[in-house]
Design a protein around this motif. Structure first.
Motif, PDB file in Angstrom:
ATOM      1  N   LEU A   1       0.823  -1.210   0.000  1.00  0.00           N
ATOM      2  CA  LEU A   1       0.000   0.000   0.000  1.00  0.00           C
ATOM      3  C   LEU A   1       0.860   1.265   0.000  1.00  0.00           C
ATOM      4  O   LEU A   1       0.522   2.248  -0.677  1.00  0.00           O
TER       5      LEU A   1
ATOM      6  N   CYS B   1      -4.090   5.569   0.088  1.00  0.00           N
ATOM      7  CA  CYS B   1      -4.726   4.308  -0.302  1.00  0.00           C
ATOM      8  C   CYS B   1      -5.133   3.531   0.944  1.00  0.00           C
ATOM      9  O   CYS B   1      -4.422   3.552   1.952  1.00  0.00           O
TER      10      CYS B   1
ATOM     11  N   VAL C   1      -7.274  -0.332   2.175  1.00  0.00           N
ATOM     12  CA  VAL C   1      -8.006  -1.559   1.860  1.00  0.00           C
ATOM     13  C   VAL C   1      -9.059  -1.744   2.944  1.00  0.00           C
ATOM     14  O   VAL C   1      -8.746  -1.750   4.142  1.00  0.00           O
TER      15      VAL C   1
ATOM     16  N   ILE D   1     -11.730  -5.423  -5.079  1.00  0.00           N
ATOM     17  CA  ILE D   1     -10.529  -6.225  -5.269  1.00  0.00           C
ATOM     18  C   ILE D   1     -10.985  -7.631  -5.635  1.00  0.00           C
ATOM     19  O   ILE D   1     -11.717  -8.270  -4.880  1.00  0.00           O
TER      20      ILE D   1
ATOM     21  N   LEU E   1     -10.572  -1.502  -2.518  1.00  0.00           N
ATOM     22  CA  LEU E   1      -9.467  -0.541  -2.557  1.00  0.00           C
ATOM     23  C   LEU E   1     -10.046   0.864  -2.640  1.00  0.00           C
ATOM     24  O   LEU E   1     -10.838   1.160  -3.533  1.00  0.00           O
TER      25      LEU E   1
ATOM     26  N   ALA F   1      -4.869  -3.042  -7.315  1.00  0.00           N
ATOM     27  CA  ALA F   1      -5.971  -3.894  -6.860  1.00  0.00           C
ATOM     28  C   ALA F   1      -5.676  -5.362  -7.135  1.00  0.00           C
ATOM     29  O   ALA F   1      -5.966  -6.236  -6.307  1.00  0.00           O
TER      30      ALA F   1
ATOM     31  N   ILE G   1      -3.144  -6.604  -4.608  1.00  0.00           N
ATOM     32  CA  ILE G   1      -3.776  -6.769  -3.291  1.00  0.00           C
ATOM     33  C   ILE G   1      -4.571  -8.064  -3.264  1.00  0.00           C
ATOM     34  O   ILE G   1      -4.600  -8.781  -2.253  1.00  0.00           O
TER      35      ILE G   1
END
Length: 481
Positions: free
Chosen positions: A149, A160, A162, A200, A210, A225, A228
């Motif tokens: 990230l 950013c 998550v 994601i 995301l 994405a 992740i």
């Protein structure tokens, strides 16, 4: 386009062909990581499926897995040996039978490196030389999520985060994360104020999202994405491997016998511990396991499956929030707004030492049953919120409960059936009113003398003194049975 044989020509990958030499011309569209025994819902045509064979336990497991890949039109299977012996012969035979090229990945090669090289190869063949930013981002593909990230935020020049579909902030570049409720599951991406939220991808039912502090995004955001998604798959793989150590513990709990202390110690758990049980009647144990993993992501826990339920043994240390049941209920409600969530019930026991773990398991199971009986689609109940006499009765076998009910109440039940009376209800209300004739008479809308007469008659039929406290306890438990 990129054929499968290209992967064998990349020096860094050191892949070895095990079967399917005549099929190496198949074109690759993307790469996908999975450890599911049945990946059919998540794989698609042209993919290279990458797996560590965690789903393989014994001969016979490979055929349904590889058959699902063949039905989807997968380009190839790339596998790393489940142990030092390499890829099982069962997997090789299944791939040959279903015409799936099988590439063996060296055991010391990170899946992130494989993914990075495949993505770069696909980009090069499509005439898109990866930018410096994209190469730098891909270089962190094997890093933990916080590092990924931070690199993503640096390349994008903005914050950013998550977010889990439960509302939990999985990670981010600052504490001020946007709420997951801003995400619109019906759109490919959602723009809200100065933020963009996009899903994601992956096989998971509980989504990760995301969030980027920018109303505009580019291909680099999609690349982040994707990385992740791979990071989540790796983390889930690590969790599943760790949970294997607790399999003997769950087996001992299921059997109701065996050395529970030894199994508990070998699982790496420490007491006191809590038992958490999740049940998803329409979706099954796999989805219930995923929900437990999300609900207990911030706790130290081992997760397993017994029958159709998912079980977790979680450390009940000072970090366990006393309002956990309420938190879990809120998080499941958040998921319910993002995905098509069927009925889900969760029960959690109070803290217990290893000697009380079987009792804690029964407590959590009874809490699940209570949640299911309430009629809500989503319910979480803590055993500590259930009256002790309910837990005691619930833990008794059905045969024992029927026997106790008949032995204690049989004559009274028979009298009511023959005479059309309702003395059983009178006794129940009398005991629930703390043996107060006045309160019980009011609750039953009868005169207090009538109430006293009925209690005297019930005592005669039962051969018991309903004013004696130990006797009252026995009768009340029989009524609950």
């Amino acid at each position: 386009m990129t054929p499968v044989k290209t992967l064998l020509e990349i020096p860094e990958l050191r892949m070895r062909l095990r079967t399917g030499s005549a099929l190496l011309g198949r074109e690759i569209s993307r790469i996908y990581v999975t450890e599911l025994p049945d990946p059919s819902r998540y794989v698609s045509a042209g993919e290279v499926v990458l797996t560590g064979l965690l789903w393989w336990r014994e001969p016979g497991d490979a055929d349904p897995f590889v058959a699902a890949l063949a039905r989807a039109g997968v380009a190839a299977l790339a596998a790393s040996g489940a142990d030092s012996e390499g890829i099982p012969d069962d997997v090789v035979r299944a791939c040959a039978q279903h015409r799936i090229p099988l590439l063996e990945v060296p055991a010391d090669l990170s899946f992130a490196v494989v993914t990075e090289r495949v993505v770069l190869a696909l980009a090069a063949d499509r005439g898109r030389e990866p930018s410096g930013a994209r190469k730098r981002l891909l270089s962190t593909a094997d890093a933990p999520l916080p590092v990924l990230l931070r690199q993503g935020a640096q390349e994008l020049g903005t914050g950013c985060w998550v977010l889990s579909g439960t509302g939990r902030v999985v990670g981010g570049t600052s504490p001020e994360a946007p709420p997951v409720e801003w995400f619109n599951p019906g759109r490919e991406r959602t723009v809200h104020d100065e933020y963009t939220l996009l899903p994601i991808g992956g096989r998971f039912r509980v989504p990760w999202i995301l969030a980027v502090r920018s109303p505009e995004t580019d291909d680099l955001t999609d690349e982040l994405a994707g990385l992740i998604s791979l990071a989540r798959a790796r983390a889930d793989q690590v969790r599943r491997m760790a949970d294997r150590a607790a399999e003997p513990l769950f087996a001992a709990l299921a059997a109701g016998s065996g050395d529970l202390t030894a199994a508990f110690t070998s699982s790496g758990r420490t007491d006191p511990a809590r038992v958490v049980v999740a049940r998803a009647p329409e979706d099954g144990a796999e989805f219930a396991t995923e929900l437990l993993a999300e609900l207990l992501a911030e706790a130290s826990a081992s997760i397993g499956v017994l029958g159709e339920d998912a079980y977790a043994i979680a450390e009940a240390d000072e970090h366990w929030p006393p309002e956990w049941a309420s938190i879990a209920r809120d998080r499941l409600s958040t998921v319910e707004h993002l995905v098509d969530l069927s009925r889900v019930f969760v029960g959690v026991s109070g803290p217990a030492t290893v000697d009380g773990l079987r009792g804690a398991t029964q407590e959590a199971l009874h809490a699940v049953e209570v949640a299911a009986r309430r009629g809500d689609r989503v319910g979480v109940v803590a055993g500590e919120d259930i009256a002790v006499h309910h837990l005691l009765v619930a833990g008794a076998p059905d045969e024992l409960r029927r026997s106790v009910r008949e032995r204690v109440l049989g004559t009274l039940l028979a009298y009511d059936a023959a005479q059309g009376t309702d003395l059983v209800r009178t006794v129940r209300v009398f005991l629930e009113c703390s043996s107060s004739p006045t309160a019980a008479a009011k609750a039953l809308h009868v005169h207090v003398n009538t109430l006293r007469y009925r209690i005297t008659r019930a005592s005669e039929l039962l051969g018991l003194d309903l004013n004696d406290f130990p006797t009252q306890v026995d009768v009340y438990l029989a009524l609950q049975a």
